[in-house]
Design an enzyme around this catalytic site. Structure first.
Site: not given
Ligand code: FUM
Length: 312
Positions: A46, A70, A74, A146, A149, A209-210, A285
């Site tokens: 994570k 979601n 983070l 990352n 996000c 993709i994110n 997911t």
């Molecule tokens: O914890 C999160 O909100 C992760 C988000 C992301 O990087 O997609």
């Protein structure tokens, strides 16, 4: 047959999306069976930040048609605690040694698998400090940045601005010889330009993709956002066709390997991403529905021929 990715020899093409599979929790639920057929060819942690984060206020999840929104934000224990507490457990769990994979092991895969640590900063300086600290740890095989996000205030400031992204990747590149993967946002007009910027900055690979920025209103008459964070990120089958288009667009424009993800539920979905240019596929997911999805998809992928994907 193993797969070469950024100098790592992986047992197959399927990894997890960051934040969608808690290997430490899974080990306590599934016991040693988890290690006998670990679902992924590499394990992506994570997201880790310099300081601990609580995450966004609840509610954090909304089930959308064909997907999940979601607004997690983070939450994590911060870099120092990750390196001191979680990384040794992940390395023991998967017996990763940073040496890069499982080339001499027969399929189906088992431990060890390399650990890829995902980090997020809000500036080049923060990213550089995270990368430098991780570079010193032999248990980490590669890093994922990352920059995508949608759930934190500065989440897209870097990833959606190609010039800034290139600068940040160049700064972090100078701090490590480990493979650097840049996780791209779909929330941009030109994802290929972002991928090219990451490549120009020295990235070894890009992943995409994110999640897509999304919103849900609270049930009832008031037009009030359901999620505590206001908006969130949409994932799951609903984004699969977007992912396919963006992975194809990026793979056509960069030389570095691409990790494709977005709504993958089956080997056919994974095959489609590979057919348009992905080297690896990440399952996200779907792990919440089937924690062994990675193994199922990797097994199915080994039996599918190129071009044999079903319609999305
Ligand atoms: O914890 C999160 O909100 C992760 C988000 C992301 O990087 O997609």
């Amino acid at each position: 047959m193993t797969v070469s990715f950024c100098g790592l020899q992986l047992a197959h093409r399927v990894i997890n999306g960051s934040g969608t599979f808690d290997a430490i929790a899974a080990r306590s639920v599934f016991g040693p069976a988890l290690e006998q057929e670990f679902p992924f060819a590499a394990y992506v942690s994570k997201t880790i930040t310099l300081e601990p984060r609580e995450g966004n206020p609840p509610p954090r999840l909304w089930e959308a048609p064909g997907g999940l929104i979601n607004s997690i934000g983070l939450p994590n224990k911060g870099l120092d605690a990750y390196l001191a507490e979680d990384l040794p457990r992940l390395a023991a769990l998967t017996r990763a040694d940073g040496a890069g994979g499982v080339a001499d092991r027969p399929w189906p895969p088992s431990a060890p698998v390399p650990v890829i640590t995902n980090v997020m900063g809000s500036s080049a300086e923060e990213f550089s400090r995270l990368v430098e600290a991780c570079a010193a740890r032999a248990e980490i095989a590669a890093l994922e940045l990352n920059v995508s996000c949608p759930n934190v205030a500065t989440g897209l400031d870097i990833g959606a601005a190609p010039a800034t992204l290139e600068d940040v990747v160049r700064a972090t590149r100078a701090r490590t010889g480990k493979p650097l993967i840049v996780k791209l946002t779909p929330n941009t007009a030109d994802v290929a330009a972002c991928a090219q910027a990451a490549e120009a900055g020295g990235a070894d690979a890009v992943s995409l993709i994110n999640t897509l920025r999304a919103m849900a209103l609270a049930p009832g008459l008031e037009a009030r956002p359901w999620l505590g964070g206001g908006t969130g990120g949409l994932s799951g089958p609903a984004v699969r066709a977007v992912a396919l288009a963006q992975v194809a667009a990026v793979a056509a424009e960069v030389e570095i390997p691409v990790v494709g993800m977005g709504g993958v539920q089956s080997a056919a979905h994974a095959r489609a991403l590979i057919d348009v240019g992905a080297t690896l596929v990440a399952v996200g997911t779907e792990n919440f529905c089937d924690p062994l999805a990675g193994a199922r998809i990797a097994r199915g992928l080994a039996q599918t021929a190129p071009g044999s994907q079903s319609p999305s």
